[in-house]
Design a protein around this motif. Structure first.
Motif, PDB file in Angstrom:
ATOM      1  N   ALA A 384       0.522 -50.663   9.896  1.00  0.00           N
ATOM      2  CA  ALA A 384      -0.015 -50.472  11.242  1.00  0.00           C
ATOM      3  C   ALA A 384      -0.486 -49.028  11.458  1.00  0.00           C
ATOM      4  O   ALA A 384      -1.533 -48.788  12.071  1.00  0.00           O
ATOM      5  N   PHE A 385       0.282 -48.056  10.962  1.00  0.00           N
ATOM      6  CA  PHE A 385      -0.160 -46.665  11.107  1.00  0.00           C
ATOM      7  C   PHE A 385      -1.464 -46.426  10.345  1.00  0.00           C
ATOM      8  O   PHE A 385      -2.354 -45.718  10.827  1.00  0.00           O
ATOM      9  N   ALA A 386      -1.593 -47.018   9.151  1.00  0.00           N
ATOM     10  CA  ALA A 386      -2.849 -46.888   8.406  1.00  0.00           C
ATOM     11  C   ALA A 386      -3.997 -47.565   9.158  1.00  0.00           C
ATOM     12  O   ALA A 386      -5.145 -47.092   9.129  1.00  0.00           O
ATOM     13  N   ALA A 424       1.078 -52.378   1.962  1.00  0.00           N
ATOM     14  CA  ALA A 424       1.083 -51.314   2.972  1.00  0.00           C
ATOM     15  C   ALA A 424       0.780 -49.962   2.341  1.00  0.00           C
ATOM     16  O   ALA A 424      -0.009 -49.169   2.874  1.00  0.00           O
ATOM     17  N   LEU A 425       1.398 -49.691   1.185  1.00  0.00           N
ATOM     18  CA  LEU A 425       1.151 -48.420   0.507  1.00  0.00           C
ATOM     19  C   LEU A 425      -0.294 -48.352   0.005  1.00  0.00           C
ATOM     20  O   LEU A 425      -0.946 -47.304   0.085  1.00  0.00           O
ATOM     21  N   SER A 426      -0.803 -49.480  -0.480  1.00  0.00           N
ATOM     22  CA  SER A 426      -2.199 -49.522  -0.924  1.00  0.00           C
ATOM     23  C   SER A 426      -3.150 -49.151   0.211  1.00  0.00           C
ATOM     24  O   SER A 426      -4.080 -48.358   0.035  1.00  0.00           O
ATOM     25  N   THR A 427      -2.902 -49.731   1.385  1.00  0.00           N
ATOM     26  CA  THR A 427      -3.760 -49.459   2.544  1.00  0.00           C
ATOM     27  C   THR A 427      -3.685 -47.979   2.936  1.00  0.00           C
ATOM     28  O   THR A 427      -4.701 -47.365   3.304  1.00  0.00           O
ATOM     29  N   SER A 428      -2.516 -47.404   2.844  1.00  0.00           N
ATOM     30  CA  SER A 428      -2.368 -45.975   3.140  1.00  0.00           C
ATOM     31  C   SER A 428      -3.210 -45.134   2.183  1.00  0.00           C
ATOM     32  O   SER A 428      -3.902 -44.193   2.598  1.00  0.00           O
TER      33      SER A 428
END
Length: 587
Positions: A384-386, A424-428
């Motif tokens: 969500a933050f990304a 999630a880490l990928s999106t970041s």
């Protein structure tokens, strides 16, 4: 009452609702022309009589089985030949069912089981295919040189006894999607050896609209749990949830989604008590495979989810022990309050707006505060933050990404086998412009859960960004099969458009971009992608029209794209924009 023995042919357009959604006027005009110029003359030639038109379908009476089958074969061959030259995204295809039975005559209309069974047989046929009853098979055998496949006794909706069904083996019958449109738009031509399952949002029976998040969350948890069974595809949440609140036949839903099985259910929550009804339905026949009611305490909710999930898997894959199942239970929360906040966060997570994303962050933060070991909540928080960066929300984007990395890595520390955490880490990484790392994490996520449609799309898109374009296109197509009705599918189409554009396949790129622009005429990005493709095709006036539309939506957008850099290689970036620049439509 007048009765007679008749051969009844029932025909229906495959994926008609989807086709109408994409191009209502064009689809209706093409179908009307096809009926008048091709189908009606064929029906007349084989002594048939149309006695009922039902939207996209029609019912035809024939005096003999031989005439009915001969007409059906000529029908499917003619449609296949005509549609070969049509745009793949708008290709028309029919399913046909034929039955021989005693019917009731009422004026020009015909009623009775003879008609009903023909309609049920039609729903069992593959796109471009024909299914017939045992009586039809018996009459045709020896009179027509045809190959039949015996499907055995089959339960037909609202027909008391199972009926033996036969399928004609035809050259044009589609068992795999043909071209881009079928694989992307979720046509029911998408038949695979492994039957797909779709989970519809559960009905909230609590008479409290504020409890919708709970019933939706329960269904979404089942989707997540089922997707970890690697032995069959699971239709993505955004596609199956697109039917929420709609009264549509299960067979039609299954057809639209390309699913063999559909789970529907309801939830009644009163205090600490739950009543959950669930039924698994065969999407081809509408027949209930199993149905069960669960009366439990709220504390037992996770056990109920597991029980429903395992019942579905055991039904779809009888030889269950031969397949890998990653349970994914170890790192989920046992704190019902944390889970409740997580469900509330998911309620707005999928709308991809600044307001919805911020609301999700608030709920996910509360979930992690109550249970610091809640892996999924940390992963969603990071994602969500990304997304705040992706959507372009006001604020410090560097700080948003810092929080995204922090939460994603916390999730991985709790469970490094979590596909969601790696996504999630990928999106970041992607929004930190670290494309290689983003692709690597997305690939890990996909390896852990091949049924995670958003991950598959992310992998395909990121493969294109780093130069593995053909492999990326194939991956994006596979992922779209799991997510045919996602409200965000315009973006997936835009990604495919850009990928084909970079390969100089301008016509295909334009087809994808056109559909994206039709789905979201209000979005400047969708209009811009289509303009890009039109310029490469030297359709200057059309490209100019869409650039003007972009300027109406956002006067600063086109100018801001003059130095667009989606790819790692500058030459590819220059190539994507070269059409617009060649015609002076961008600076």
């Amino acid at each position: 009452m007048e009765r007679r023995l008749a051969a009844i042919l029932a025909a229906d357009v495959v994926g008609y609702s989807r086709l109408m959604e994409l191009d209502e006027e064009g689809t209706l005009n093409r179908l009307t022309r096809l009926r008048s110029e091709t189908l009606s003359p064929l029906i007349d030639r084989y002594r048939g009589r149309i006695f009922k038109l039902i939207g996209d379908g029609l019912l035809v009476e024939f005096p003999s089985v031989v005439d009915a089958i001969s007409c059906a074969i000529a029908w499917q061959e003619a449609v296949a030949a005509l549609e070969r030259a049509a745009s793949e995204q708008s290709e028309l295809a029919f399913r046909i069912g034929i039955n021989l039975g005693d019917v009731i005559i009422e004026g020009d209309d015909i009623h009775g089981d003879g008609v009903n069974i023909a309609a049920r047989l039609e729903s069992l046929a593959l796109p471009g295919g024909i299914c017939v009853s045992e009586d039809v098979y018996r009459q045709a055998r020896g009179k027509l040189a045809l190959e039949f496949q015996d499907l055995g006794p089959t339960a037909l909706k609202n027909i008391a006894e199972p009926r033996r069904v036969f399928r004609l083996v035809l050259a044009q019958e589609s068992q795999e999607p043909k071209g881009d449109a079928k694989s992307t738009l979720g046509s029911p031509a998408l038949h695979t050896e492994r039957p797909a399952v779709a989970i519809l949002p559960f009905d909230n029976m609590s008479h409290d609209p504020d409890q919708d998040y709970f019933s939706d969350g329960l269904a979404e948890d089942i989707i997540t749990a089922l997707s970890l069974w690697r032995s069959f595809p699971v239709i993505a949440r955004n596609s199956s949830f697109s039917f929420k609140g709609q009264q549509i036949r299960i067979e039609k839903i299954a057809e639209e989604l390309g699913a063999r099985y559909v789970l529907e259910g309801s939830v009644r929550k009163a205090g600490n008590r739950l009543r959950i009804n669930a039924q698994l339905i065969d999407g081809r026949s509408g027949h209930h495979v199993w149905a069960e009611r669960f009366d439990r305490e709220l504390e037992d909710i996770f056990d109920v989810q597991d029980e429903i999930t395992n019942r579905i898997a055991a039904t779809i894959v009888p030889e269950l022990e031969l397949f890998e199942h990653k349970a994914g239970k170890a790192k989920r929360t046992e704190d019902l309050n944390a889970w409740d906040y997580y469900l509330k966060g998911m309620e707005t997570f999928h709308d991809e707006t600044c307001q919805g994303t911020r609301a999700s962050i608030e709920m996910f933060e509360k979930a992690t505060q109550l249970d610091p070991n809640y892996c999924d909540a940390w992963a969603r928080l990071g994602w969500a933050f990304a997304r705040l960066v992706m959507v372009g929300c006001d604020g410090d984007h560097k700080a948003f990404l810092s929080r995204a990395f922090e939460a994603s890595r916390r999730a991985l520390a709790l469970d490094d086998s979590s596909s969601l955490a790696h996504m999630a880490l990928s999106t970041s990484h992607i929004w930190a412009e670290e494309t290689e790392q983003g692709l690597a994490e997305a690939q890990i996520a996909l390896d852990l859960n091949p049924n995670f449609a958003q991950v598959g799309m992310a992998v395909g898109n990121r493969m294109d960004l780093v130069g593995q374009t053909k492999e990326g296109i194939a991956q994006m197509k596979r992922s779209l099969r799991l997510n045919p009705r996602d409200p965000m599918r315009w973006r997936y189409m835009a990604y495919l458009s850009r990928a084909y554009l970079s390969l100089d396949e301008f016509e295909t790129a334009a087809n994808w971009a056109q559909k994206a622009a039709q789905l979201r005429p209000d979005l400047v990005e969708a209009q811009f992608r289509y303009a890009l493709c039109l310029a490469h095709l030297d359709q200057v006036q059309e490209a100019k029209t869409h650039i003007e539309r972009c300027n109406e939506i956002d006067p600063n957008y086109v100018a801001g794209k003059a130095n667009w850099r989606p790819y790692a290689q500058q030459a590819r970036n220059d190539h994507v924009l070269s059409g617009l620049k060649r015609h002076g439509l961008i600076g």
